[in-house]
Design a protein around this motif. Structure first.
Motif, PDB file in Angstrom:
ATOM      1  N   GLN A   9       0.809  -1.330   0.101  1.00 26.24           N
ATOM      2  CA  GLN A   9       0.132  -0.062  -0.040  1.00 26.24           C
ATOM      3  C   GLN A   9       0.847   1.335   0.059  1.00 26.24           C
ATOM      4  OE1 GLN A   9      -3.804   0.126   2.367  1.00 26.24           O
ATOM      5  NE2 GLN A   9      -2.523  -1.168   3.697  1.00 26.24           N
ATOM      6  N   ARG A  10       0.361   2.429  -0.841  1.00 21.64           N
ATOM      7  CA  ARG A  10       1.359   3.526  -0.964  1.00 21.64           C
ATOM      8  C   ARG A  10       0.149   4.471  -0.244  1.00 21.64           C
ATOM      9  NH1 ARG A  10       4.003   4.045  -6.747  1.00 21.64           N
ATOM     10  NH2 ARG A  10       4.527   1.756  -6.844  1.00 21.64           N
ATOM     11  N   ILE A  11       0.460   4.976   0.813  1.00 19.15           N
ATOM     12  CA  ILE A  11      -0.277   5.961   1.657  1.00 19.15           C
ATOM     13  C   ILE A  11       0.526   7.410   1.950  1.00 19.15           C
ATOM     14  CG2 ILE A  11      -1.408   6.454   3.844  1.00 19.15           C
ATOM     15  CD1 ILE A  11      -2.653   4.112   2.449  1.00 19.15           C
ATOM     16  N   GLY A  12      -0.239   8.479   1.548  1.00 20.14           N
ATOM     17  CA  GLY A  12       0.422   9.814   1.773  1.00 20.14           C
ATOM     18  C   GLY A  12       0.038  10.453   2.864  1.00 20.14           C
ATOM     19  N   MET A  13       0.507  11.420   3.398  1.00 14.32           N
ATOM     20  CA  MET A  13       0.154  12.289   4.289  1.00 14.32           C
ATOM     21  C   MET A  13       0.529  14.127   3.970  1.00 14.32           C
ATOM     22  SD  MET A  13       1.657  12.884   8.299  1.00 14.32           S
ATOM     23  CE  MET A  13       1.868  14.413   8.863  1.00 14.32           C
ATOM     24  N   LEU A  14      -0.471  14.723   3.883  1.00 11.80           N
ATOM     25  CA  LEU A  14      -0.350  15.982   3.621  1.00 11.80           C
ATOM     26  C   LEU A  14      -0.952  16.806   4.780  1.00 11.80           C
ATOM     27  CD1 LEU A  14       0.643  18.338   1.410  1.00 11.80           C
ATOM     28  CD2 LEU A  14      -1.796  17.979   0.639  1.00 11.80           C
ATOM     29  N   GLY A  15      -0.205  17.566   5.522  1.00 16.81           N
ATOM     30  CA  GLY A  15      -0.578  18.262   6.539  1.00 16.81           C
ATOM     31  C   GLY A  15      -0.511  19.700   6.073  1.00 16.81           C
ATOM     32  N   HIS A  33      -1.596  12.092  -5.807  1.00 15.28           N
ATOM     33  CA  HIS A  33      -2.272  10.877  -5.664  1.00 15.28           C
ATOM     34  C   HIS A  33      -1.743  10.161  -7.021  1.00 15.28           C
ATOM     35  CE1 HIS A  33      -5.496   8.185  -5.993  1.00 15.28           C
ATOM     36  NE2 HIS A  33      -5.741   8.034  -4.595  1.00 15.28           N
ATOM     37  N   GLU A  34      -1.893  10.687  -8.178  1.00 15.68           N
ATOM     38  CA  GLU A  34      -1.503  10.103  -9.361  1.00 15.68           C
ATOM     39  C   GLU A  34      -0.044   9.949  -9.332  1.00 15.68           C
ATOM     40  OE1 GLU A  34      -5.187  12.338 -11.982  1.00 15.68           O
ATOM     41  OE2 GLU A  34      -2.909  12.796 -12.169  1.00 15.68           O
ATOM     42  N   ALA A  35       0.766  11.025  -9.196  1.00 19.54           N
ATOM     43  CA  ALA A  35       2.298  10.936  -9.408  1.00 19.54           C
ATOM     44  C   ALA A  35       2.839   9.577  -8.497  1.00 19.54           C
ATOM     45  CB  ALA A  35       2.982  12.189  -9.187  1.00 19.54           C
ATOM     46  N   LEU A  36       2.475   9.558  -7.353  1.00 19.90           N
ATOM     47  CA  LEU A  36       2.908   8.562  -6.343  1.00 19.90           C
ATOM     48  C   LEU A  36       2.078   7.210  -6.354  1.00 19.90           C
ATOM     49  CD1 LEU A  36       3.548  11.185  -3.362  1.00 19.90           C
ATOM     50  CD2 LEU A  36       5.339  10.178  -4.833  1.00 19.90           C
ATOM     51  N   GLY A  37       1.145   7.125  -6.988  1.00 19.31           N
ATOM     52  CA  GLY A  37       0.246   6.046  -6.999  1.00 19.31           C
ATOM     53  C   GLY A  37      -0.367   5.511  -5.894  1.00 19.31           C
ATOM     54  N   LEU A  38      -0.848   6.541  -5.321  1.00 17.91           N
ATOM     55  CA  LEU A  38      -1.299   6.444  -3.678  1.00 17.91           C
ATOM     56  C   LEU A  38      -2.496   5.641  -3.720  1.00 17.91           C
ATOM     57  CD1 LEU A  38      -0.450   9.966  -2.288  1.00 17.91           C
ATOM     58  CD2 LEU A  38       0.771   8.061  -2.026  1.00 17.91           C
ATOM     59  N   LYS A  39      -2.757   4.967  -2.756  1.00 22.11           N
ATOM     60  CA  LYS A  39      -3.865   4.445  -2.354  1.00 22.11           C
ATOM     61  C   LYS A  39      -4.883   5.440  -1.748  1.00 22.11           C
ATOM     62  CE  LYS A  39      -6.611   0.850   0.292  1.00 22.11           C
ATOM     63  NZ  LYS A  39      -6.630  -0.421   1.010  1.00 22.11           N
ATOM     64  N   ARG A  40      -4.349   6.120  -0.721  1.00 19.31           N
ATOM     65  CA  ARG A  40      -4.977   7.282   0.108  1.00 19.31           C
ATOM     66  C   ARG A  40      -4.050   8.357   0.174  1.00 19.31           C
ATOM     67  NH1 ARG A  40      -6.985   3.664   3.464  1.00 19.31           N
ATOM     68  NH2 ARG A  40      -8.636   3.320   2.138  1.00 19.31           N
ATOM     69  N   SER A 164       9.646   5.123  -8.498  1.00 19.19           N
ATOM     70  CA  SER A 164       9.937   3.395  -8.115  1.00 19.19           C
ATOM     71  C   SER A 164      11.130   3.369  -7.593  1.00 19.19           C
ATOM     72  CB  SER A 164      10.454   3.252  -9.713  1.00 19.19           C
ATOM     73  OG  SER A 164      11.427   3.676 -10.383  1.00 19.19           O
ATOM     74  N   GLU A 165      12.349   4.183  -7.366  1.00 19.56           N
ATOM     75  CA  GLU A 165      13.344   3.864  -6.519  1.00 19.56           C
ATOM     76  C   GLU A 165      12.889   4.213  -5.042  1.00 19.56           C
ATOM     77  OE1 GLU A 165      18.182   5.418  -5.859  1.00 19.56           O
ATOM     78  OE2 GLU A 165      16.813   5.922  -7.787  1.00 19.56           O
ATOM     79  N   LEU A 166      11.969   5.183  -4.721  1.00 19.58           N
ATOM     80  CA  LEU A 166      11.513   5.379  -3.484  1.00 19.58           C
ATOM     81  C   LEU A 166      10.771   4.141  -3.149  1.00 19.58           C
ATOM     82  CD1 LEU A 166      11.435   8.042  -1.559  1.00 19.58           C
ATOM     83  CD2 LEU A 166       8.990   8.262  -2.348  1.00 19.58           C
ATOM     84  N   MET A 167      10.005   3.823  -4.017  1.00 16.10           N
ATOM     85  CA  MET A 167       9.179   2.469  -3.302  1.00 16.10           C
ATOM     86  C   MET A 167       9.885   1.257  -2.877  1.00 16.10           C
ATOM     87  SD  MET A 167       6.334   4.081  -3.014  1.00 16.10           S
ATOM     88  CE  MET A 167       5.812   5.676  -3.439  1.00 16.10           C
ATOM     89  N   ARG A 168      11.181   1.376  -3.297  1.00 13.90           N
ATOM     90  CA  ARG A 168      11.886  -0.099  -3.026  1.00 13.90           C
ATOM     91  C   ARG A 168      11.877  -0.237  -1.293  1.00 13.90           C
ATOM     92  NH1 ARG A 168      17.223   0.767  -6.757  1.00 13.90           N
ATOM     93  NH2 ARG A 168      15.940   0.477  -8.829  1.00 13.90           N
ATOM     94  N   HIS A 169      11.659   0.814  -0.557  1.00  7.15           N
ATOM     95  CA  HIS A 169      11.802   0.511   0.718  1.00  7.15           C
ATOM     96  C   HIS A 169      10.490   1.353   1.504  1.00  7.15           C
ATOM     97  CE1 HIS A 169      15.653  -0.572   0.410  1.00  7.15           C
ATOM     98  NE2 HIS A 169      16.179   0.416  -0.381  1.00  7.15           N
ATOM     99  N   ALA A 170      10.274   1.090   2.561  1.00  3.58           N
ATOM    100  CA  ALA A 170       8.756   1.502   3.250  1.00  3.58           C
ATOM    101  C   ALA A 170       9.208   2.796   3.817  1.00  3.58           C
ATOM    102  CB  ALA A 170       8.319   0.557   4.329  1.00  3.58           C
ATOM    103  N   LYS A 171      10.249   3.234   3.977  1.00  2.00           N
ATOM    104  CA  LYS A 171      10.462   4.407   4.482  1.00  2.00           C
ATOM    105  C   LYS A 171      11.964   5.007   4.474  1.00  2.00           C
ATOM    106  CE  LYS A 171      11.690   1.755   8.849  1.00  2.00           C
ATOM    107  NZ  LYS A 171      11.355   1.448  10.128  1.00  2.00           N
ATOM    108  N   GLY A 172      12.360   6.389   4.985  1.00  2.00           N
ATOM    109  CA  GLY A 172      13.626   6.738   4.909  1.00  2.00           C
ATOM    110  C   GLY A 172      14.476   7.291   3.846  1.00  2.00           C
TER     111      GLY A 172
END
Length: 221
Positions: A9-15, A33-40, A164-172
């Protein structure tokens, strides 16, 4: 034997203060939402941002405006979790809640604007942000100034060049992202127009404009 990589799952937070939410906020949210392929994408009003002045209207009212602005837009969520917290709104605490909600393997991303990014090292527990999530910066075209030394130290070798490179890991990780539509709309300008009795048509969604008029908001800026 399948060579397919597992999909998380790809989840974004925008405060933000969203004081008030406007079409620039919402268009950026859709494009994120589109560029990152977010679910939410959780859009989270801050009741009392630590590094900014007091918002003009109550948090509950800003949440209502945000809910009206989002309407039925797929994948965008008006999230009220920071309104139930006493004291300043710390992003690290919100990310910790989202991480617990979605699990260790979710690709959790905190999205910040360029100006907020430059102050990231001054945030509460800045290293904890990267322990919980990726940071995605909405880049400003033409802004190539050197980063403050404290921020460079915080970032280290975290920056990557692609989603795609960002999504290789969950964080960091850190990704700077340019969005197609950069609307020159500011909440400050909207508040000034409302205080002067001027129109904000086409700067905010119609549903938001109706609520502002109905509740007589931002009359005494």
């Amino acid at each position: 034997m399948s060579n397919c990589q597992p999909t998380f799952q790809r989840i974004g937070m925008l405060g933000g203060t969203f004081d008030p939410v406007h079409l620039g906020h919402l268009r950026s949210a859709v494009e994120l939402h589109e560029a990152l392929g977010l679910k939410r994408l959780h859009m989270i009003p801050a009741p009392q941002p630590p590094l900014r002045g007091e918002p003009r209207v109550a948090p509950e009212t800003r949440l209502a405006l945000l809910q009206a602005g989002i309407g039925d837009t797929p994948g965008l969520v008006a999230d009220d979790r920071e309104l139930h917290r006493a004291g300043p709104s710390y992003s690290a605490d919100t990310l910790a809640e989202l991480r617990e909600q979605y699990g260790d393997q979710a690709r959790l991303m905190m999205v910040v604007g360029h100006d907020a990014f430059l102050k990231l090292a001054q945030w509460h527990a800045p290293r904890r942000l990267f322990e919980l999530a990726h940071v995605v910066v909405i880049d400003r075209p033409g802004y190539n100034d050197p980063l403050p030394g404290e921020l460079r130290e915080l970032l280290g070798e975290r920056e990557v060049d692609s989603v795609s490179e960002l999504m290789r890991h969950a964080k960091g990780g850190l990704l700077r992202l340019s969005l197609p539509s950069r609307m020159a709309i500011s909440a400050t300008g909207i508040r000034h127009r409302l205080a002067a009795g001027q129109s904000v048509r086409y700067l905010v969604p119609e549903a938001v404009e109706r609520l502002i008029i109905q509740k007589a908001l931002y009359r005494n800026e």
